[in-house]
Design a protein around this motif. Structure first.
Motif, PDB file in Angstrom:
ATOM      1  N   VAL A 112      -6.641   1.356   3.996  1.00 50.89           N
ATOM      2  CA  VAL A 112      -6.262   0.060   3.266  1.00 50.89           C
ATOM      3  C   VAL A 112      -5.244   0.147   2.140  1.00 50.89           C
ATOM      4  O   VAL A 112      -4.224  -0.485   1.897  1.00 50.89           O
ATOM      5  CB  VAL A 112      -7.606  -0.655   2.711  1.00 50.89           C
ATOM      6  N   PRO A 113      -5.573   0.972   1.177  1.00 53.83           N
ATOM      7  CA  PRO A 113      -4.569   1.174  -0.092  1.00 53.83           C
ATOM      8  C   PRO A 113      -3.288   1.966   0.461  1.00 53.83           C
ATOM      9  O   PRO A 113      -2.219   1.298  -0.194  1.00 53.83           O
ATOM     10  CB  PRO A 113      -5.221   2.253  -1.083  1.00 53.83           C
ATOM     11  N   VAL A 114      -3.192   2.664   1.405  1.00 52.92           N
ATOM     12  CA  VAL A 114      -2.146   3.281   1.936  1.00 52.92           C
ATOM     13  C   VAL A 114      -1.118   2.299   2.842  1.00 52.92           C
ATOM     14  O   VAL A 114       0.065   2.170   2.790  1.00 52.92           O
ATOM     15  CB  VAL A 114      -2.343   4.462   2.763  1.00 52.92           C
ATOM     16  N   LEU A 115      -1.834   1.441   3.707  1.00 52.12           N
ATOM     17  CA  LEU A 115      -1.082   0.133   4.302  1.00 52.12           C
ATOM     18  C   LEU A 115      -0.631  -0.818   3.267  1.00 52.12           C
ATOM     19  O   LEU A 115       0.534  -1.189   3.480  1.00 52.12           O
ATOM     20  CB  LEU A 115      -2.233  -0.426   5.285  1.00 52.12           C
TER      21      LEU A 115
ATOM     22  N   GLY B 119       4.294  -3.235   1.372  1.00 50.21           N
ATOM     23  CA  GLY B 119       5.123  -3.411   0.089  1.00 50.21           C
ATOM     24  C   GLY B 119       6.334  -2.790   0.265  1.00 50.21           C
ATOM     25  O   GLY B 119       7.576  -3.322  -0.081  1.00 50.21           O
ATOM     26  N   TYR B 120       6.622  -1.492   0.744  1.00 50.85           N
ATOM     27  CA  TYR B 120       7.983  -0.957   0.943  1.00 50.85           C
ATOM     28  C   TYR B 120       8.549  -1.618   1.985  1.00 50.85           C
ATOM     29  O   TYR B 120       9.910  -1.672   1.893  1.00 50.85           O
ATOM     30  CB  TYR B 120       7.662   0.520   1.369  1.00 50.85           C
TER      31      TYR B 120
ATOM     32  N   VAL C  94       0.256 -12.144   1.554  1.00 49.09           N
ATOM     33  CA  VAL C  94      -0.552 -11.791   2.566  1.00 49.09           C
ATOM     34  C   VAL C  94      -0.698 -10.366   2.790  1.00 49.09           C
ATOM     35  O   VAL C  94      -1.442  -9.750   3.834  1.00 49.09           O
ATOM     36  CB  VAL C  94       0.201 -12.349   3.960  1.00 49.09           C
ATOM     37  N   ARG C  95      -0.108  -9.508   1.922  1.00 48.88           N
ATOM     38  CA  ARG C  95      -0.134  -8.093   2.279  1.00 48.88           C
ATOM     39  C   ARG C  95      -1.477  -7.478   2.080  1.00 48.88           C
ATOM     40  O   ARG C  95      -1.926  -6.600   2.802  1.00 48.88           O
ATOM     41  CB  ARG C  95       0.704  -7.478   1.157  1.00 48.88           C
ATOM     42  N   MET C  96      -2.391  -7.731   1.342  1.00 46.56           N
ATOM     43  CA  MET C  96      -3.788  -7.334   1.415  1.00 46.56           C
ATOM     44  C   MET C  96      -4.488  -7.534   2.481  1.00 46.56           C
ATOM     45  O   MET C  96      -5.147  -6.852   3.153  1.00 46.56           O
ATOM     46  CB  MET C  96      -4.498  -7.667  -0.030  1.00 46.56           C
TER      47      MET C  96
END
Length: 218
Positions: free
Chosen positions: A38-41, A46-47, A54-56
């Motif tokens: 989850v944190p890596v995604l 974001g990149y 909606v990113r999280m």
């Protein structure tokens, strides 16, 4: 909508890199993939310029989808060895999906920042428990019966779906606090992952259907 070849290539590279990093970290630290995926995604999206609104949600929903094949394979292997607490899973066939439904409704209505805060708080509490854990920390000598067992199932389904993880971290904690071996807790957690992941996919698809700012192929 026409999708450019360059955009697809960029997405494919980002997904491959994030998957490799997640797998490496999960292997190094011996933890479930969702905890690091989850944190890596989130950083990868974001990149790619995915909207913060909606990113999280996309990170958590995608993590849940990835759980399906791995959880099924793990569950079947553990069950063949007789390590799974099948009675607990049977008792959670309804409570866990109820928690998933509640989490899907919450995910559709809260901000990405609030979802990040929930992930961070629960992860921090689990980390503190792992750091300061003692063998003498017990709530009982056996798992509680209903209605407490059902309530725990709903809560676990809710938190696991909001965090996008398969069950290992929280279910292992629950079972070990009631005297079950870590081996059985890990084996049973694979079944928990199966029960929450399938309705979890549907829930996050519903939560984000038609939302603006989604990445390609959502």
């Amino acid at each position: 909508m026409e999708i450019s070849t360059l955009a697809l290539v960029e997405l494919a590279i980002a997904v491959i890199v994030s998957g490799a990093i997640s797998g490496l970290l999960a292997g190094l630290f011996g933890i479930g993939g969702g905890t690091v995926l989850v944190p890596v995604l989130y950083q990868t999206l974001g990149y790619l310029g995915v909207a913060d609104a909606v990113r999280m949600q996309v990170s958590v929903g995608t993590s849940i989808a990835i759980i399906v094949p791995t959880a099924i394979q793990s569950f079947l292997a553990h069950r063949r060895r007789g390590a799974v607490d099948m009675q607990l899973l049977r008792d959670w066939l309804i409570p866990l999906p109820l928690g998933v439904i509640a989490a899907s409704i919450v995910a559709a209505s809260i901000s990405g920042g609030a979802l990040r805060a929930i992930f961070a708080v629960v992860a921090f509490l689990v980390a503190m428990r792992l750091i300061f854990n003692r063998e003498t920390w017990r709530l009982g000598n056996d798992l509680p019966g209903n209605p407490l067992r059902a309530i725990v199932g709903v809560v676990l389904g809710f938190l696991l779906t909001l965090m996008g993880i398969g069950g290992g971290v929280l279910n292992n904690t629950f079972m070990s606090l009631y005297g079950r071996s870590m081996h059985q807790a890990v084996a049973t957690s694979s079944g928990v992952g199966v029960i929450i992941s399938i309705p979890g996919i549907v829930g996050y698809m519903w939560a984000g259907w038609g939302a603006p700012g989604l990445p390609l192929l959502s």
